[in-house]
Design a protein around this motif. Structure first.
Motif, PDB file in Angstrom:
ATOM      1  N   TYR A  69       0.840  -1.207   0.000  1.00 40.76           N
ATOM      2  CA  TYR A  69       0.000   0.000   0.000  1.00 40.76           C
ATOM      3  C   TYR A  69       0.873   1.255   0.000  1.00 40.76           C
ATOM      4  CZ  TYR A  69      -3.134   3.610   1.765  1.00 40.76           C
ATOM      5  OH  TYR A  69      -3.826   4.778   1.944  1.00 40.76           O
ATOM      6  N   LYS A  70       1.865   1.264   0.864  1.00 42.43           N
ATOM      7  CA  LYS A  70       2.739   2.433   0.967  1.00 42.43           C
ATOM      8  C   LYS A  70       3.534   2.642  -0.326  1.00 42.43           C
ATOM      9  CE  LYS A  70       4.520   5.906   3.033  1.00 42.43           C
ATOM     10  NZ  LYS A  70       3.755   7.116   3.197  1.00 42.43           N
ATOM     11  N   PHE A  71       4.000   1.567  -0.945  1.00 46.45           N
ATOM     12  CA  PHE A  71       4.744   1.675  -2.199  1.00 46.45           C
ATOM     13  C   PHE A  71       3.833   1.948  -3.395  1.00 46.45           C
ATOM     14  CE2 PHE A  71       8.349  -0.281  -0.031  1.00 46.45           C
ATOM     15  CZ  PHE A  71       9.432   0.292  -0.675  1.00 46.45           C
ATOM     16  N   GLY A  72       2.553   1.619  -3.256  1.00 48.27           N
ATOM     17  CA  GLY A  72       1.639   1.770  -4.383  1.00 48.27           C
ATOM     18  C   GLY A  72       1.851   0.710  -5.447  1.00 48.27           C
ATOM     19  N   VAL A  73       2.233  -0.495  -4.998  1.00 50.72           N
ATOM     20  CA  VAL A  73       2.480  -1.613  -5.916  1.00 50.72           C
ATOM     21  C   VAL A  73       1.683  -2.830  -5.447  1.00 50.72           C
ATOM     22  CG1 VAL A  73       4.801  -0.764  -6.478  1.00 50.72           C
ATOM     23  CG2 VAL A  73       4.513  -2.475  -4.655  1.00 50.72           C
ATOM     24  N   PRO A  74       1.530  -3.843  -6.314  1.00 52.30           N
ATOM     25  CA  PRO A  74       0.800  -5.044  -5.904  1.00 52.30           C
ATOM     26  C   PRO A  74       1.539  -5.854  -4.835  1.00 52.30           C
ATOM     27  CG  PRO A  74       0.942  -4.902  -8.298  1.00 52.30           C
ATOM     28  CD  PRO A  74       1.872  -3.861  -7.741  1.00 52.30           C
ATOM     29  N   CYS A  75       0.750  -6.528  -4.020  1.00 48.75           N
ATOM     30  CA  CYS A  75       1.262  -7.497  -3.050  1.00 48.75           C
ATOM     31  C   CYS A  75       0.955  -8.883  -3.609  1.00 48.75           C
ATOM     32  CB  CYS A  75       0.574  -7.313  -1.701  1.00 48.75           C
ATOM     33  SG  CYS A  75       1.061  -8.541  -0.471  1.00 48.75           S
ATOM     34  N   LEU A  76       1.977  -9.686  -3.735  1.00 50.08           N
ATOM     35  CA  LEU A  76       1.849 -11.033  -4.279  1.00 50.08           C
ATOM     36  C   LEU A  76       2.251 -12.016  -3.190  1.00 50.08           C
ATOM     37  CD1 LEU A  76       1.528 -12.884  -6.808  1.00 50.08           C
ATOM     38  CD2 LEU A  76       3.930 -12.376  -7.321  1.00 50.08           C
ATOM     39  N   PHE A  77       1.467 -13.080  -3.017  1.00 47.50           N
ATOM     40  CA  PHE A  77       1.891 -14.079  -2.042  1.00 47.50           C
ATOM     41  C   PHE A  77       1.959 -15.454  -2.672  1.00 47.50           C
ATOM     42  CE2 PHE A  77      -2.704 -13.834  -1.396  1.00 47.50           C
ATOM     43  CZ  PHE A  77      -3.095 -15.157  -1.288  1.00 47.50           C
ATOM     44  N   ALA A  78       2.981 -16.194  -2.254  1.00 46.27           N
ATOM     45  CA  ALA A  78       3.162 -17.560  -2.725  1.00 46.27           C
ATOM     46  C   ALA A  78       2.114 -18.436  -2.051  1.00 46.27           C
ATOM     47  CB  ALA A  78       4.567 -18.049  -2.399  1.00 46.27           C
ATOM     48  N   LYS A  79       1.371 -19.156  -2.863  1.00 42.24           N
ATOM     49  CA  LYS A  79       0.299 -20.023  -2.356  1.00 42.24           C
ATOM     50  C   LYS A  79       0.850 -21.397  -1.994  1.00 42.24           C
ATOM     51  CE  LYS A  79      -3.644 -18.084  -4.812  1.00 42.24           C
ATOM     52  NZ  LYS A  79      -4.698 -18.225  -3.830  1.00 42.24           N
ATOM     53  N   LYS A  80       0.257 -21.975  -0.948  1.00 44.21           N
ATOM     54  CA  LYS A  80       0.683 -23.301  -0.502  1.00 44.21           C
ATOM     55  C   LYS A  80      -0.074 -24.424  -1.201  1.00 44.21           C
ATOM     56  CE  LYS A  80       2.235 -21.655   3.968  1.00 44.21           C
ATOM     57  NZ  LYS A  80       1.989 -21.623   5.398  1.00 44.21           N
ATOM     58  N   ALA A  81      -1.028 -24.071  -2.028  1.00 45.21           N
ATOM     59  CA  ALA A  81      -1.768 -25.083  -2.794  1.00 45.21           C
ATOM     60  C   ALA A  81      -2.108 -24.498  -4.159  1.00 45.21           C
ATOM     61  CB  ALA A  81      -3.042 -25.485  -2.063  1.00 45.21           C
ATOM     62  N   LYS A  82      -2.049 -25.311  -5.172  1.00 45.90           N
ATOM     63  CA  LYS A  82      -2.368 -24.855  -6.526  1.00 45.90           C
ATOM     64  C   LYS A  82      -3.888 -24.831  -6.693  1.00 45.90           C
ATOM     65  CE  LYS A  82      -1.698 -26.008 -11.385  1.00 45.90           C
ATOM     66  NZ  LYS A  82      -3.026 -26.438 -11.783  1.00 45.90           N
ATOM     67  N   PRO A  83      -4.452 -23.632  -6.912  1.00 46.26           N
ATOM     68  CA  PRO A  83      -5.899 -23.563  -7.107  1.00 46.26           C
ATOM     69  C   PRO A  83      -6.300 -24.099  -8.484  1.00 46.26           C
ATOM     70  CG  PRO A  83      -4.925 -21.391  -7.344  1.00 46.26           C
ATOM     71  CD  PRO A  83      -3.820 -22.322  -6.942  1.00 46.26           C
ATOM     72  N   ASN A  84      -7.518 -24.565  -8.591  1.00 49.53           N
ATOM     73  CA  ASN A  84      -8.021 -25.073  -9.868  1.00 49.53           C
ATOM     74  C   ASN A  84      -8.063 -23.989 -10.936  1.00 49.53           C
ATOM     75  OD1 ASN A  84      -8.373 -27.611  -8.795  1.00 49.53           O
ATOM     76  ND2 ASN A  84     -10.492 -27.224  -8.189  1.00 49.53           N
ATOM     77  N   THR A  85      -8.101 -22.739 -10.513  1.00 45.97           N
ATOM     78  CA  THR A  85      -8.169 -21.624 -11.458  1.00 45.97           C
ATOM     79  C   THR A  85      -6.817 -21.291 -12.080  1.00 45.97           C
ATOM     80  OG1 THR A  85      -7.861 -20.075  -9.638  1.00 45.97           O
ATOM     81  CG2 THR A  85     -10.144 -20.565 -10.300  1.00 45.97           C
ATOM     82  N   LEU A  86      -5.754 -21.863 -11.556  1.00 45.09           N
ATOM     83  CA  LEU A  86      -4.419 -21.593 -12.093  1.00 45.09           C
ATOM     84  C   LEU A  86      -4.148 -22.571 -13.233  1.00 45.09           C
ATOM     85  CD1 LEU A  86      -1.811 -19.976 -11.955  1.00 45.09           C
ATOM     86  CD2 LEU A  86      -0.983 -21.574 -10.242  1.00 45.09           C
TER      87      LEU A  86
END
Length: 192
Positions: free
Chosen positions: A70-87
């Motif tokens: 938020y402070k940088f004004g950039v996206p926050c991305l997080f590594a997921k622990k499970a592969k979603p069906n949508t990926l």
């Protein structure tokens, strides 16, 4: 960050000599004002790095990482622990061992959200042995991107994490460094 140091001292619960429970304000119940202040502090430390993405691992690092993003004004991305069906496109994948949970998870990031043009700031709630940050750095490298630094909310400086990250060439900034958990007591760096 004095407010964080005070919270760790007053509200942190020592479990054995290597685990510090801070779920009352950091990784279960969240102190929003503290997270905002953490975001501002990391922004001040890394603002000259031309950060394009904030990266963390699911789930405990998400709260501070969002505020940094938020402070940088950039996206926050997080590594997921499970592969979603949508990926259904490509993804980057690596294994990360959790010191606290004593468990290894395979984590993934969609290729759609990280590429060679990104300058990534890794944010995590804790630094113990460095496995999470090193794993995230591997994902950054798989994408051909660059890690510009690692921001840690609470570092257990009596463990090997910082050394391992610095040996990997990473710039590390910790907001609160714990020197010891001996005697069922939190001792911060500078208090020994």
């Amino acid at each position: 960050m004095e407010a964080l140091r005070q919270k760790v001292k007053e509200d942190g619960v020592v479990i054995g000599e290597k685990i510090l429970k801070v779920d009352g304000f950091l990784n279960h119940q969240i102190d929003a004002q503290l997270m905002y202040d953490i975001g501002e502090t990391f922004y001040e430390q890394f603002k000259d790095q031309k950060v394009t993405k904030i990266l963390t691992v699911e789930a405990s690092g998400i709260a501070p990482a969002i505020m940094v993003a938020y402070k940088f004004g950039v996206p926050c991305l997080f590594a997921k622990k499970a592969k979603p069906n949508t990926l259904n496109k490509g993804f980057y994948q690596t294994d990360i061992h959790s010191f606290t949970k004593d468990k290894t998870n395979s984590v993934i990031i969609s290729e759609e959200f990280l590429d060679e043009h990104d300058r990534v700031l890794i944010i995590d709630d804790f630094l113990a042995n460095g496995d999470a940050s090193l794993g995230l750095n591997r994902l950054v490298h798989q994408a051909g991107a660059e890690t510009v630094g690692v921001g840690i909310v609470v570092e257990k400086s009596f463990q090997q994490g910082r050394t391992r990250l610095e040996e990997a060439g990473l710039k590390v900034s910790s907001l609160c460094e714990v020197a010891s958990l001996s005697g069922n007591k939190v001792t911060l760096v500078g208090e020994e």
